[in-house]
Scaffold this motif. Structure first.
Motif, mmCIF file in Angstrom:
data_model
loop_
_atom_site.group_PDB
_atom_site.id
_atom_site.type_symbol
_atom_site.label_atom_id
_atom_site.label_comp_id
_atom_site.label_asym_id
_atom_site.label_seq_id
_atom_site.Cartn_x
_atom_site.Cartn_y
_atom_site.Cartn_z
ATOM 1 N N LEU A 317 0.606 -1.181 0.230
ATOM 2 C CA LEU A 317 -0.072 -0.109 -0.564
ATOM 3 C C LEU A 317 0.813 0.796 0.271
ATOM 4 O O LEU A 317 0.677 2.255 -0.475
ATOM 5 N N HIS A 318 1.676 1.006 1.074
ATOM 6 C CA HIS A 318 2.755 2.257 0.649
ATOM 7 C C HIS A 318 3.792 2.397 -0.895
ATOM 8 O O HIS A 318 3.352 4.528 -1.066
ATOM 9 N N VAL A 319 3.737 1.612 -1.111
ATOM 10 C CA VAL A 319 4.348 1.921 -2.758
ATOM 11 C C VAL A 319 3.001 2.338 -3.194
ATOM 12 O O VAL A 319 2.877 3.942 -4.129
ATOM 13 N N LEU A 320 1.809 2.169 -3.367
ATOM 14 C CA LEU A 320 1.355 2.446 -3.864
ATOM 15 C C LEU A 320 0.769 4.237 -4.219
ATOM 16 O O LEU A 320 -0.161 4.901 -4.729
ATOM 17 N N LEU A 321 0.375 4.505 -2.657
ATOM 18 C CA LEU A 321 -0.036 5.358 -1.978
ATOM 19 C C LEU A 321 1.224 6.967 -1.995
ATOM 20 O O LEU A 321 1.387 7.596 -2.678
ATOM 21 N N THR A 322 2.662 6.401 -2.034
ATOM 22 C CA THR A 322 3.934 7.419 -2.477
ATOM 23 C C THR A 322 4.332 6.983 -3.901
ATOM 24 O O THR A 322 4.916 8.330 -4.005
ATOM 25 N N GLU A 324 6.888 5.129 -3.882
ATOM 26 C CA GLU A 324 8.567 4.788 -3.381
ATOM 27 C C GLU A 324 8.604 3.442 -3.485
ATOM 28 O O GLU A 324 8.418 2.621 -3.435
ATOM 29 N N THR A 325 10.182 3.141 -3.925
ATOM 30 C CA THR A 325 10.732 2.037 -4.339
ATOM 31 C C THR A 325 12.371 2.124 -3.791
ATOM 32 O O THR A 325 12.396 0.729 -4.200
ATOM 33 N N LYS A 334 7.001 -3.737 -8.357
ATOM 34 C CA LYS A 334 6.772 -4.614 -9.734
ATOM 35 C C LYS A 334 5.167 -5.670 -9.448
ATOM 36 O O LYS A 334 4.994 -6.209 -8.877
ATOM 37 N N GLU A 335 4.280 -5.032 -10.665
ATOM 38 C CA GLU A 335 2.713 -5.454 -9.874
ATOM 39 C C GLU A 335 2.158 -5.195 -8.619
ATOM 40 O O GLU A 335 1.765 -6.011 -8.006
ATOM 41 N N PRO A 336 2.468 -3.344 -8.227
ATOM 42 C CA PRO A 336 1.803 -4.027 -6.959
ATOM 43 C C PRO A 336 0.540 -4.468 -6.859
ATOM 44 O O PRO A 336 -0.282 -4.400 -5.717
ATOM 45 N N THR A 337 -0.443 -3.429 -7.648
ATOM 46 C CA THR A 337 -1.893 -4.071 -8.084
ATOM 47 C C THR A 337 -2.196 -5.123 -6.981
ATOM 48 O O THR A 337 -2.737 -5.888 -6.698
ATOM 49 N N ARG A 356 13.941 -9.175 -3.538
ATOM 50 C CA ARG A 356 15.615 -8.349 -3.791
ATOM 51 C C ARG A 356 16.223 -9.269 -4.107
ATOM 52 O O ARG A 356 17.605 -9.151 -4.566
ATOM 53 N N HIS A 357 16.831 -9.786 -2.571
ATOM 54 C CA HIS A 357 17.953 -10.654 -2.280
ATOM 55 C C HIS A 357 18.095 -11.873 -3.065
ATOM 56 O O HIS A 357 19.396 -12.653 -2.601
ATOM 57 N N GLY A 358 17.519 -12.346 -4.014
ATOM 58 C CA GLY A 358 17.251 -13.486 -4.304
ATOM 59 C C GLY A 358 16.647 -14.568 -2.931
ATOM 60 O O GLY A 358 16.827 -16.080 -3.425
#
Length: 581
Positions: A317-322, A324-325, A334-337, A356-358
């Motif tokens: 939700l933070h990514v969708l609202l702001t 910020e990545t 990637k594909e936050p929705t 992201r760290h694998g």
């Protein structure tokens, strides 16, 4: 509650009667241990099996004492029930039965009724000052307050995660009796009280255990805070198990939030803790056990624990609202929705998916009830781990925040808010400590170094403007005014809807899945325990989405728009039994 004995609670100073106290210390690396009283008396402790030392002393509650190791070093009691001042000074004998409980009949509240308000006792002025907010919070619709860690830490101010004496409530906040009074008053207002406990590490200043009980730690196990704790040792395990029981039985806390259990490399300890708690609390009493766990171990939530803080809910939700990545938000870029839809339909976003760290993170969670997840838009970490401590309302459009707040407070997940959320507090919540000397410098530079990966702080000069955690001003800035604000009416209205229409039917609720409507827009459905259908349609994009309203709209923002979800909108519908497919 009966007094415990050495056999059932060996650590620390246990009063046997009004004038006699038994002292016990596990010090397997010591040859000689004594109890030193503030009046100058020194009493040798008798060595026992397995590295224990114990003695009985004629001394009442209020007696100040410490232990001396091998005639060379004075240390506080690691199981001190109270400190006279700081973590290096005198421990104090405490009578656990002295406080006259006024609401001893309180049995807690069922977990599904939880609406949690996380707060920092120090930032709100201490135990007595927190009490003044209880009527307001109860009227708002909060049903539980969650206190950030209280274990005695070095200095006067700290988030609480640098605690080194887990049994001693922080002395700068008030006395143990004042803490009990706070819990008692909360119960009077119908509020449960949760305590955040830290069993994965000790703070960097004031922990003397490695000087006389090196076996407390596993030097070959590394955590972000140093050597791991050896939970395979019974003495170590009991130290923390009995601590949990102390808070629940003696202080009458209604639940525990276990910090960062992913750093506890011992599932057996977690299972034993849950089992001991369930066995020893009174039948019929509601006691909540909640985890913070980056591993997203759904298996722990099937039987032993009530819920986990769902960081995935916040992060996506933070990514969708702001937008910020940076840093850990990149896992949700990637594909936050689609990730939000998975979260609403199945609980966790990461259920064995690769970060992201694998690394693979998480376990399948779709078969868990929605109440197994604590949802939040903000908490102490997500505000305080920002360099400048900004709050969400300062980072996104107000209409978007209103829509997300509707999702938070009306979804079947358990909602949590952070102090000040309800009034759009303008004050930041910064990272603060009270260290000195080289440790203060290391914390200051470490804090600034944490943000080297953030685009906004690539410039070293800009990083140097990050507030010094040890400055008194940093702490003072983090104290919210909590003045009334029109935003509070939104919380009051939504929580009234939640308690009236949703909470009574949460037991037995099943998620029916969620679908992506468009970028930034999702629709999620749940069948409540009475077979009614709850649906939440959310659009956090800047573009309207065609999506007809179902009947029985419970709440929507902005106003009615027919067959469309306008930008930054939420629509919540609740279809009665028999009036939905």
């Amino acid at each position: 509650m009966p007094l415990r004995t050495l056999e059932t609670w060996p650590h620390g100073a246990i009063m046997l009667d009004a004038q006699h106290t038994r002292f016990a210390l596990w010090a397997p690396d010591a040859f000689y241990v004594s109890v030193e009283l503030e009046d100058g008396k020194s009493i040798a402790m008798l060595p026992q099996a397995e590295g224990w030392f114990e003695t009985e002393v004629k001394c009442p509650a209020g007696t100040r004492y410490r232990f001396n190791i091998d005639g060379e070093m004075d240390v506080p009691d690691p199981a001190s029930r109270a400190q006279a001042a700081d973590v290096h000074g005198w421990s104090v004998v405490v009578d656990p039965l002295a406080y006259p409980w006024r609401h001893s009949h309180w049995q807690g509240r069922p977990w599904h009724e939880a609406v949690i308000y996380e707060l920092h006792v120090g930032a709100m002025g201490g135990y007595a000052e927190v009490e003044k907010h209880l009527p307001r919070l109860a009227e708002l619709g909060v049903t539980a307050i969650e206190l950030m860690p209280l274990a005695q830490f070095p200095g006067e101010r700290n988030w609480g995660y640098d605690g080194v004496l887990p049994y001693a409530p922080q002395s700068s906040y008030g006395t143990p009796e004042q803490l009990k009074h706070l819990v008692d008053c909360a119960h009077e207002h119908g509020l449960a009280v949760i305590l955040d406990v830290v069993y994965n590490h000790f703070g960097p200043d004031g922990n003397y255990l490695d000087q006389y009980a090196a076996g407390f730690f596993q030097e070959d196990v590394h955590t972000p805070w140093g050597a791991g704790i050896d939970f395979d040792r019974r003495e170590v395990r009991n130290f923390f198990l009995d601590n949990a029981l102390m808070w629940l039985l003696e202080y009458r806390f209604d639940g525990l939030r276990l910090d960062a259990v992913h750093a506890i490399d011992n599932p057996g300890f977690l299972q034993e803790l849950a089992q001991r708690v369930r066995q020893q609390v009174d039948t019929g009493r509601h006691v909540w056990l909640v985890l913070e766990n980056e591993l997203n171990q759904a298996s722990l939530l099937k039987q032993d624990f009530d819920a986990q803080w769902n960081d995935d809910f916040h992060n996506v939700l933070h990514v969708l609202l702001t937008g910020e990545t940076d840093a850990y938000y990149s896992d949700f870029a990637k594909e936050p929705t689609a990730q939000l839809a998975r979260c609403l339909g199945e609980g966790f976003v990461y259920q064995g998916h690769t970060t992201r760290h694998g690394h693979e993170r998480g376990e399948p969670s779709g078969d868990l009830p929605p109440t197994a997840f604590v949802a939040f838009l903000q908490n102490h970490d997500q505000i305080g781990n920002r360099a400048m401590g900004e709050r969400l309302h300062q980072l996104c459009a107000p209409q978007a925040l209103k829509a997300a707040t509707a999702l938070l407070l009306l979804s079947p997940m358990i909602p949590l808010m952070f102090m000040g959320d309800e009034v759009n507090a303008s004050e930041p919540f910064l990272f603060f400590t009270d260290h000195h000397g080289e440790l203060a410098e290391a914390v200051r530079e470490g804090r600034r170094g944490e943000f080297a990966d953030f685009a906004a702080f690539q410039d070293p000069e800009r990083r140097d403007r990050i507030p010094d955690p040890n400055a008194l001003a940093t702490f003072k800035q983090s104290s919210p005014a909590l003045a009334d604000h029109p935003h509070a009416e939104l919380y009051r209205h939504l929580l009234n809807l939640r308690h009236t229409h949703i909470v009574p039917h949460l037991p037995g609720t099943v998620a029916l899945g969620a679908q992506v409507l468009a970028d930034g827009a999702v629709s999620a459905r749940w069948r409540l325990g009475n077979s009614s259908l709850l649906q939440i349609d959310l659009n956090l994009s800047t573009t309207a989405v065609d999506h007809p309203a179902a009947a029985h709209v419970l709440f929507q923002t902005p106003a009615e728009h027919g067959a469309q979800l306008p930008p930054y909108s939420a629509r919540v519908t609740l279809s009665p039994v028999g009036e939905h497919p």
